[in-house]
Design a protein around this motif. Structure first.
Motif, PDB file in Angstrom:
ATOM      1  N   HIS A 184      -5.780   4.062   0.639  1.00 40.65           N
ATOM      2  CA  HIS A 184      -5.676   2.604   0.687  1.00 40.65           C
ATOM      3  C   HIS A 184      -4.226   2.223   0.793  1.00 40.65           C
ATOM      4  O   HIS A 184      -3.352   2.974   0.422  1.00 40.65           O
ATOM      5  CB  HIS A 184      -6.300   1.978  -0.559  1.00 40.65           C
ATOM      6  CG  HIS A 184      -5.375   1.889  -1.743  1.00 40.65           C
ATOM      7  ND1 HIS A 184      -4.471   0.865  -1.948  1.00 40.65           N
ATOM      8  CD2 HIS A 184      -5.185   2.725  -2.775  1.00 40.65           C
ATOM      9  CE1 HIS A 184      -3.807   1.066  -3.060  1.00 40.65           C
ATOM     10  NE2 HIS A 184      -4.217   2.187  -3.585  1.00 40.65           N
ATOM     11  N   ALA A 209      -3.004   2.849   5.165  1.00 41.08           N
ATOM     12  CA  ALA A 209      -1.608   3.132   4.842  1.00 41.08           C
ATOM     13  C   ALA A 209      -1.497   4.611   4.527  1.00 41.08           C
ATOM     14  O   ALA A 209      -2.452   5.248   4.094  1.00 41.08           O
ATOM     15  CB  ALA A 209      -1.159   2.306   3.646  1.00 41.08           C
ATOM     16  N   ARG A 210      -0.335   5.149   4.768  1.00 39.08           N
ATOM     17  CA  ARG A 210      -0.142   6.577   4.636  1.00 39.08           C
ATOM     18  C   ARG A 210       0.246   6.958   3.212  1.00 39.08           C
ATOM     19  O   ARG A 210       0.891   6.205   2.515  1.00 39.08           O
ATOM     20  CB  ARG A 210       0.962   7.055   5.573  1.00 39.08           C
ATOM     21  CG  ARG A 210       0.617   6.926   7.044  1.00 39.08           C
ATOM     22  CD  ARG A 210       1.811   7.278   7.897  1.00 39.08           C
ATOM     23  NE  ARG A 210       2.951   6.427   7.558  1.00 39.08           N
ATOM     24  CZ  ARG A 210       4.053   6.855   6.979  1.00 39.08           C
ATOM     25  NH1 ARG A 210       4.180   8.121   6.673  1.00 39.08           N
ATOM     26  NH2 ARG A 210       5.039   6.032   6.715  1.00 39.08           N
ATOM     27  N   VAL A 211      -0.150   8.134   2.824  1.00 39.75           N
ATOM     28  CA  VAL A 211       0.369   8.730   1.596  1.00 39.75           C
ATOM     29  C   VAL A 211       1.000  10.063   1.959  1.00 39.75           C
ATOM     30  O   VAL A 211       0.363  10.893   2.601  1.00 39.75           O
ATOM     31  CB  VAL A 211      -0.747   8.980   0.563  1.00 39.75           C
ATOM     32  CG1 VAL A 211      -0.252   9.935  -0.514  1.00 39.75           C
ATOM     33  CG2 VAL A 211      -1.181   7.689  -0.051  1.00 39.75           C
ATOM     34  N   HIS A 266       0.844  -1.190   0.000  1.00 34.77           N
ATOM     35  CA  HIS A 266       0.000   0.000   0.000  1.00 34.77           C
ATOM     36  C   HIS A 266       0.889   1.254   0.000  1.00 34.77           C
ATOM     37  O   HIS A 266       2.055   1.178   0.411  1.00 34.77           O
ATOM     38  CB  HIS A 266      -0.922  -0.003   1.227  1.00 34.77           C
ATOM     39  CG  HIS A 266      -1.955  -1.092   1.189  1.00 34.77           C
ATOM     40  ND1 HIS A 266      -3.073  -1.013   0.414  1.00 34.77           N
ATOM     41  CD2 HIS A 266      -2.004  -2.307   1.798  1.00 34.77           C
ATOM     42  CE1 HIS A 266      -3.789  -2.119   0.560  1.00 34.77           C
ATOM     43  NE2 HIS A 266      -3.161  -2.931   1.399  1.00 34.77           N
ATOM     44  N   PRO A 281       0.241   0.033   9.806  1.00 38.32           N
ATOM     45  CA  PRO A 281      -0.864   0.589  10.589  1.00 38.32           C
ATOM     46  C   PRO A 281      -2.081  -0.303  10.413  1.00 38.32           C
ATOM     47  O   PRO A 281      -2.276  -0.890   9.343  1.00 38.32           O
ATOM     48  CB  PRO A 281      -1.078   1.970   9.970  1.00 38.32           C
ATOM     49  CG  PRO A 281      -0.356   1.964   8.666  1.00 38.32           C
ATOM     50  CD  PRO A 281       0.685   0.901   8.745  1.00 38.32           C
ATOM     51  N   VAL A 328      11.327  -1.415  -0.628  1.00 39.22           N
ATOM     52  CA  VAL A 328      10.755  -2.623  -1.240  1.00 39.22           C
ATOM     53  C   VAL A 328      10.683  -2.388  -2.745  1.00 39.22           C
ATOM     54  O   VAL A 328      10.293  -1.305  -3.200  1.00 39.22           O
ATOM     55  CB  VAL A 328       9.371  -2.980  -0.645  1.00 39.22           C
ATOM     56  CG1 VAL A 328       8.374  -1.850  -0.823  1.00 39.22           C
ATOM     57  CG2 VAL A 328       8.834  -4.267  -1.258  1.00 39.22           C
ATOM     58  N   GLY A 386       3.132   3.985   0.833  1.00 40.77           N
ATOM     59  CA  GLY A 386       3.869   4.306   2.052  1.00 40.77           C
ATOM     60  C   GLY A 386       3.993   3.164   3.032  1.00 40.77           C
ATOM     61  O   GLY A 386       4.536   3.327   4.120  1.00 40.77           O
ATOM     62  N   GLY A 387       3.492   1.992   2.650  1.00 43.08           N
ATOM     63  CA  GLY A 387       3.451   0.868   3.584  1.00 43.08           C
ATOM     64  C   GLY A 387       4.506  -0.188   3.301  1.00 43.08           C
ATOM     65  O   GLY A 387       5.248  -0.102   2.323  1.00 43.08           O
ATOM     66  N   PRO A 388       4.571  -1.175   4.185  1.00 40.94           N
ATOM     67  CA  PRO A 388       5.513  -2.284   4.005  1.00 40.94           C
ATOM     68  C   PRO A 388       4.939  -3.307   3.022  1.00 40.94           C
ATOM     69  O   PRO A 388       3.779  -3.207   2.605  1.00 40.94           O
ATOM     70  CB  PRO A 388       5.598  -2.883   5.404  1.00 40.94           C
ATOM     71  CG  PRO A 388       4.229  -2.660   5.964  1.00 40.94           C
ATOM     72  CD  PRO A 388       3.760  -1.337   5.396  1.00 40.94           C
ATOM     73  N   PRO A 431       9.961   3.384  -0.418  1.00 42.71           N
ATOM     74  CA  PRO A 431      10.539   3.261   0.927  1.00 42.71           C
ATOM     75  C   PRO A 431       9.642   2.424   1.845  1.00 42.71           C
ATOM     76  O   PRO A 431       8.421   2.517   1.787  1.00 42.71           O
ATOM     77  CB  PRO A 431      10.591   4.710   1.424  1.00 42.71           C
ATOM     78  CG  PRO A 431      10.346   5.567   0.247  1.00 42.71           C
ATOM     79  CD  PRO A 431       9.583   4.763  -0.740  1.00 42.71           C
ATOM     80  N   VAL A 432      10.281   1.642   2.695  1.00 42.18           N
ATOM     81  CA  VAL A 432       9.545   0.904   3.718  1.00 42.18           C
ATOM     82  C   VAL A 432       9.542   1.759   4.979  1.00 42.18           C
ATOM     83  O   VAL A 432      10.588   2.284   5.366  1.00 42.18           O
ATOM     84  CB  VAL A 432      10.225  -0.450   4.018  1.00 42.18           C
ATOM     85  CG1 VAL A 432       9.509  -1.185   5.138  1.00 42.18           C
ATOM     86  CG2 VAL A 432      10.282  -1.302   2.758  1.00 42.18           C
ATOM     87  N   PRO A 433       8.374   1.921   5.623  1.00 42.77           N
ATOM     88  CA  PRO A 433       8.347   2.742   6.835  1.00 42.77           C
ATOM     89  C   PRO A 433       9.246   2.141   7.907  1.00 42.77           C
ATOM     90  O   PRO A 433       9.416   0.921   7.972  1.00 42.77           O
ATOM     91  CB  PRO A 433       6.877   2.717   7.244  1.00 42.77           C
ATOM     92  CG  PRO A 433       6.284   1.532   6.551  1.00 42.77           C
ATOM     93  CD  PRO A 433       7.078   1.346   5.294  1.00 42.77           C
TER      94      PRO A 433
END
Lengths: 147, 147
Positions: B147, B138-140, A42, B134, B105, A44-46, B126-128
């Protein structure tokens, strides 16, 4: 898992974004291949791996109740007999927020499984607001510089 | 374009990361398919499309002179006769900076072209820093939720 059949990768992609907009978990389940190696990132997500982890996260997102409108543009399709890669820009408007859409670039990979096509990879990441890329590098996390 | 042949997707992937670490433009050229629909998304960056745009950006990055060390982990491989999808975590250390690697990733797609394999998609994000995702979203861009 669902036994719904998507005759083309485009059908699976349309179903994916319809499920996302409607927050329809069962429809989302029907889009994904049932496999331990499906992958979802997603914005910004892993990385999430495997149907269980991927679908559990979609369930959480939909249970959050946030509704999105997604307009797809800039589609690039790379097709084979058994695999298809669709790259799209998702122009996302959050219900109840301003009209300016946020842009996300997504790489979607579909695999032919039996008579139909299913999603096996969804990798989404935010597109920076400024249109042109920085001339010599791309940012990670807004601070450090990387490839 | 280069006539170098990579007998497997793994060979192409190894060459890609070696070229990235060495800042070797000619080696990077040899990894990519020569096609107007190849796609590259650098971490935090926009989508680049087509060999010219993709390779021009790699040239700029390498000319910037920054050297990276990239350790690949968490590889997942989805293979077919003509396409292969490799998902990896890139653990990147910037030369001259601290030892703590940054995590990216990447979804890498390879296509068999003639006798060998070439990269057609590189999508990196980037992986947080916090390991678990969360729970509901997921963040943007670090602020809005999507989403």
């Amino acid at each position: 898992m669902s036994d719904k059949i998507y005759p083309t990768p485009q059908d699976a992609e349309a179903a994916f974004y319809e499920a996302l907009e409607r927050g329809d978990y069962d429809a989302m389940v029907s889009v994904w291949a049932d496999d331990e190696d499906v992958l979802c990132v997603h914005p910004g997500g892993p990385r999430l791996r495997g149907s269980d982890e991927v679908l559990t996260q979609w369930k959480r997102i939909f249970e959050g109740g946030q509704r999105l409108q997604v307009r797809i543009t800039h589609q690039v399709v790379i097709s084979g007999m058994l695999f298809a890669v669709h790259s799209v820009q998702e122009n996302i408007t959050i219900e109840g927020e301003g009209p300016a859409p946020q842009s996300v670039v997504a790489t979607n990979v579909y695999q032919r499984i039996g008579a139909g096509w299913r999603m096996i990879v969804h990798h989404a990441s935010p597109v920076p607001a400024a249109a042109p890329p920085p001339p010599t590098e791309a940012r990670v996390g807004g601070s450090a510089t990387l490839h």
